[in-house]
Design a protein around this motif. Sequence first.
Motif, PDB file in Angstrom:
ATOM      1  N   GLY A  56       0.787  -1.222   0.000  1.00  0.00           N
ATOM      2  CA  GLY A  56       0.000   0.000   0.000  1.00  0.00           C
ATOM      3  C   GLY A  56       0.817   1.268   0.000  1.00  0.00           C
ATOM      4  N   SER A  57       2.140   1.134   0.008  1.00  0.00           N
ATOM      5  CA  SER A  57       3.035   2.287   0.011  1.00  0.00           C
ATOM      6  C   SER A  57       3.842   2.299  -1.286  1.00  0.00           C
ATOM      7  CB  SER A  57       4.003   2.229   1.198  1.00  0.00           C
ATOM      8  OG  SER A  57       3.300   2.215   2.423  1.00  0.00           O
ATOM      9  N   THR A  58       4.486   3.416  -1.549  1.00  0.00           N
ATOM     10  CA  THR A  58       5.394   3.524  -2.690  1.00  0.00           C
ATOM     11  C   THR A  58       6.713   4.130  -2.232  1.00  0.00           C
ATOM     12  OG1 THR A  58       4.541   5.707  -3.314  1.00  0.00           O
ATOM     13  CG2 THR A  58       3.521   3.794  -4.365  1.00  0.00           C
ATOM     14  N   SER A  59       7.725   3.946  -3.049  1.00  0.00           N
ATOM     15  CA  SER A  59       9.030   4.538  -2.796  1.00  0.00           C
ATOM     16  C   SER A  59       9.572   5.026  -4.132  1.00  0.00           C
ATOM     17  CB  SER A  59       9.983   3.517  -2.174  1.00  0.00           C
ATOM     18  OG  SER A  59      11.242   4.089  -1.856  1.00  0.00           O
ATOM     19  N   SER A  60      10.382   6.067  -4.106  1.00  0.00           N
ATOM     20  CA  SER A  60      10.940   6.582  -5.356  1.00  0.00           C
ATOM     21  C   SER A  60      12.172   5.780  -5.763  1.00  0.00           C
ATOM     22  CB  SER A  60      11.321   8.051  -5.195  1.00  0.00           C
ATOM     23  OG  SER A  60      12.428   8.192  -4.326  1.00  0.00           O
ATOM     24  N   TYR A  61      12.501   5.874  -7.042  1.00  0.00           N
ATOM     25  CA  TYR A  61      13.723   5.227  -7.529  1.00  0.00           C
ATOM     26  C   TYR A  61      14.936   5.753  -6.761  1.00  0.00           C
ATOM     27  CZ  TYR A  61      10.856   3.670 -11.461  1.00  0.00           C
ATOM     28  OH  TYR A  61       9.880   3.080 -12.241  1.00  0.00           O
ATOM     29  N   ALA A  62      14.934   7.050  -6.478  1.00  0.00           N
ATOM     30  CA  ALA A  62      16.051   7.656  -5.750  1.00  0.00           C
ATOM     31  C   ALA A  62      16.143   7.109  -4.334  1.00  0.00           C
ATOM     32  CB  ALA A  62      15.895   9.172  -5.720  1.00  0.00           C
ATOM     33  N   ALA A  63      14.999   6.936  -3.683  1.00  0.00           N
ATOM     34  CA  ALA A  63      15.001   6.413  -2.318  1.00  0.00           C
ATOM     35  C   ALA A  63      15.497   4.974  -2.288  1.00  0.00           C
ATOM     36  CB  ALA A  63      13.602   6.515  -1.717  1.00  0.00           C
ATOM     37  N   ILE A  96      10.622 -11.473 -11.219  1.00  0.00           N
ATOM     38  CA  ILE A  96       9.510 -12.002 -10.424  1.00  0.00           C
ATOM     39  C   ILE A  96       8.595 -10.851  -9.986  1.00  0.00           C
ATOM     40  CG2 ILE A  96       8.887 -13.639  -8.612  1.00  0.00           C
ATOM     41  CD1 ILE A  96      11.788 -14.439  -8.387  1.00  0.00           C
ATOM     42  N   PRO A  97       7.977 -10.145 -10.943  1.00  0.00           N
ATOM     43  CA  PRO A  97       7.092  -9.043 -10.559  1.00  0.00           C
ATOM     44  C   PRO A  97       5.912  -9.536  -9.717  1.00  0.00           C
ATOM     45  CG  PRO A  97       6.789  -9.611 -12.863  1.00  0.00           C
ATOM     46  CD  PRO A  97       7.994 -10.361 -12.396  1.00  0.00           C
ATOM     47  N   ILE A  98       5.317  -8.611  -9.007  1.00  0.00           N
ATOM     48  CA  ILE A  98       4.222  -8.832  -8.058  1.00  0.00           C
ATOM     49  C   ILE A  98       4.764  -9.479  -6.793  1.00  0.00           C
ATOM     50  CG2 ILE A  98       1.932  -9.792  -7.621  1.00  0.00           C
ATOM     51  CD1 ILE A  98       1.451  -9.789 -10.632  1.00  0.00           C
ATOM     52  N   VAL A  99       5.369 -10.656  -6.899  1.00  0.00           N
ATOM     53  CA  VAL A  99       5.975 -11.287  -5.719  1.00  0.00           C
ATOM     54  C   VAL A  99       7.088 -10.398  -5.179  1.00  0.00           C
ATOM     55  CG1 VAL A  99       7.236 -13.311  -4.888  1.00  0.00           C
ATOM     56  CG2 VAL A  99       5.367 -13.588  -6.533  1.00  0.00           C
ATOM     57  N   VAL A 100       7.929  -9.903  -6.060  1.00  0.00           N
ATOM     58  CA  VAL A 100       8.916  -8.875  -5.726  1.00  0.00           C
ATOM     59  C   VAL A 100       8.345  -7.563  -6.275  1.00  0.00           C
ATOM     60  CG1 VAL A 100      11.274  -8.056  -6.043  1.00  0.00           C
ATOM     61  CG2 VAL A 100      10.831 -10.514  -5.821  1.00  0.00           C
ATOM     62  N   PRO A 101       7.807  -6.708  -5.406  1.00  0.00           N
ATOM     63  CA  PRO A 101       6.899  -5.634  -5.832  1.00  0.00           C
ATOM     64  C   PRO A 101       7.550  -4.390  -6.431  1.00  0.00           C
ATOM     65  CG  PRO A 101       7.179  -5.550  -3.466  1.00  0.00           C
ATOM     66  CD  PRO A 101       7.946  -6.763  -3.932  1.00  0.00           C
ATOM     67  N   CYS A 102       8.085  -4.535  -7.636  1.00  0.00           N
ATOM     68  CA  CYS A 102       8.675  -3.374  -8.306  1.00  0.00           C
ATOM     69  C   CYS A 102       7.612  -2.341  -8.696  1.00  0.00           C
ATOM     70  CB  CYS A 102       9.476  -3.799  -9.521  1.00  0.00           C
ATOM     71  SG  CYS A 102       8.553  -4.772 -10.733  1.00  0.00           S
ATOM     72  N   HIS A 103       6.335  -2.753  -8.708  1.00  0.00           N
ATOM     73  CA  HIS A 103       5.277  -1.794  -9.029  1.00  0.00           C
ATOM     74  C   HIS A 103       5.139  -0.704  -7.972  1.00  0.00           C
ATOM     75  CE1 HIS A 103       3.310  -4.914  -6.547  1.00  0.00           C
ATOM     76  NE2 HIS A 103       2.545  -3.936  -6.107  1.00  0.00           N
ATOM     77  N   ARG A 104       5.735  -0.895  -6.810  1.00  0.00           N
ATOM     78  CA  ARG A 104       5.654   0.105  -5.735  1.00  0.00           C
ATOM     79  C   ARG A 104       6.715   1.196  -5.860  1.00  0.00           C
ATOM     80  NH1 ARG A 104       5.022  -4.522  -1.082  1.00  0.00           N
ATOM     81  NH2 ARG A 104       2.998  -5.328  -1.809  1.00  0.00           N
ATOM     82  N   VAL A 105       7.536   1.120  -6.887  1.00  0.00           N
ATOM     83  CA  VAL A 105       8.568   2.136  -7.107  1.00  0.00           C
ATOM     84  C   VAL A 105       8.055   3.122  -8.148  1.00  0.00           C
ATOM     85  CG1 VAL A 105      10.966   2.579  -7.698  1.00  0.00           C
ATOM     86  CG2 VAL A 105      10.337   0.429  -6.571  1.00  0.00           C
ATOM     87  N   GLY A 126       4.836  -4.844 -17.106  1.00  0.00           N
ATOM     88  CA  GLY A 126       3.502  -5.303 -17.464  1.00  0.00           C
ATOM     89  C   GLY A 126       2.639  -4.235 -18.103  1.00  0.00           C
ATOM     90  N   GLY A 127       3.195  -3.034 -18.272  1.00  0.00           N
ATOM     91  CA  GLY A 127       2.443  -1.939 -18.881  1.00  0.00           C
ATOM     92  C   GLY A 127       1.909  -0.977 -17.833  1.00  0.00           C
ATOM     93  N   PRO A 128       1.683   0.275 -18.198  1.00  0.00           N
ATOM     94  CA  PRO A 128       1.222   1.279 -17.228  1.00  0.00           C
ATOM     95  C   PRO A 128      -0.143   0.960 -16.628  1.00  0.00           C
ATOM     96  CG  PRO A 128       1.116   2.123 -19.484  1.00  0.00           C
ATOM     97  CD  PRO A 128       1.874   0.840 -19.546  1.00  0.00           C
ATOM     98  N   GLU A 129      -1.043   0.346 -17.407  1.00  0.00           N
ATOM     99  CA  GLU A 129      -2.361   0.021 -16.870  1.00  0.00           C
ATOM    100  C   GLU A 129      -2.252  -1.024 -15.764  1.00  0.00           C
ATOM    101  OE1 GLU A 129      -1.499  -0.308 -20.036  1.00  0.00           O
ATOM    102  OE2 GLU A 129      -2.582   1.288 -21.105  1.00  0.00           O
ATOM    103  N   THR A 130      -1.371  -1.992 -15.950  1.00  0.00           N
ATOM    104  CA  THR A 130      -1.183  -3.023 -14.930  1.00  0.00           C
ATOM    105  C   THR A 130      -0.588  -2.430 -13.658  1.00  0.00           C
ATOM    106  OG1 THR A 130      -0.905  -4.768 -16.582  1.00  0.00           O
ATOM    107  CG2 THR A 130       0.007  -5.185 -14.397  1.00  0.00           C
ATOM    108  N   LYS A 131       0.386  -1.544 -13.804  1.00  0.00           N
ATOM    109  CA  LYS A 131       0.982  -0.908 -12.636  1.00  0.00           C
ATOM    110  C   LYS A 131      -0.066  -0.097 -11.881  1.00  0.00           C
ATOM    111  CE  LYS A 131       5.056   1.691 -11.162  1.00  0.00           C
ATOM    112  NZ  LYS A 131       6.379   2.214 -11.574  1.00  0.00           N
TER     113      LYS A 131
END
Length: 206
Positions: free
Chosen positions: A139-146, A169-178, A190-195
């Motif tokens: 439920g949180s996000t982090s920036s690429y810089a952080a 391993i997307p989703i399991v390793v949550p790169c969508h939160r960056v 997975g595309g912007p809509e998926t993110k």
Amino acid sequence: MPESILAPLTTLTTPTSDDTRHRAGLHERLLRAATTDDLVDVTYRVVDTPIGPLLLAATPVGIVRVAFASEGHDAVLESLAARVGPRVLLDPNGFGQLSDELGDYFAGRRRTFDVPVDLRLAQGFRREVLGRLREIPYGSTSSYAAVAASAGHPRAVRAVGTACATNPIPIVVPCHRVVRSDGTPGGYLGGPETKAFLLRLESAAA
């Protein structure tokens, strides 16, 4: 598709005759025997999800790949055969734990994944980044810089972006939160809509 046991076994997933059930049983016994004797490098299965079919692939160590349909599942399997090992085998009834965990995740009932993972497809700094991604709370996000700073390389923002873009391993390793520093989502394999879907899902269930 590279030379392997993959091609002939794939046909077992589309029954067309009375003997298919018997062939499927033979396939199941072959799969279990090969897995027990460590004769398989990668097993795989495709599951349906709210964001489309996902290819799940595993080694004896753990989940090695989760791939979106947009990546081309055949191309992903070819890459796994080249990079992990040529003995790639369909397991249409496997991946029960990950399938259940994905179902709970998409239903808003799961915040972390417990399934073992195999990060052999990521090396060096990219692998370090993937470890940091799993620390970003649901439920949180982090920036690429952080993320770069947390990995001890504050100037490696682009490298973090590359690690996210090539996360096996997307989703399991949550790169969508960056996301970008300005709060905009940024790119996603997975595309912007998926993110956007994944971020909305987690925000609503948090």
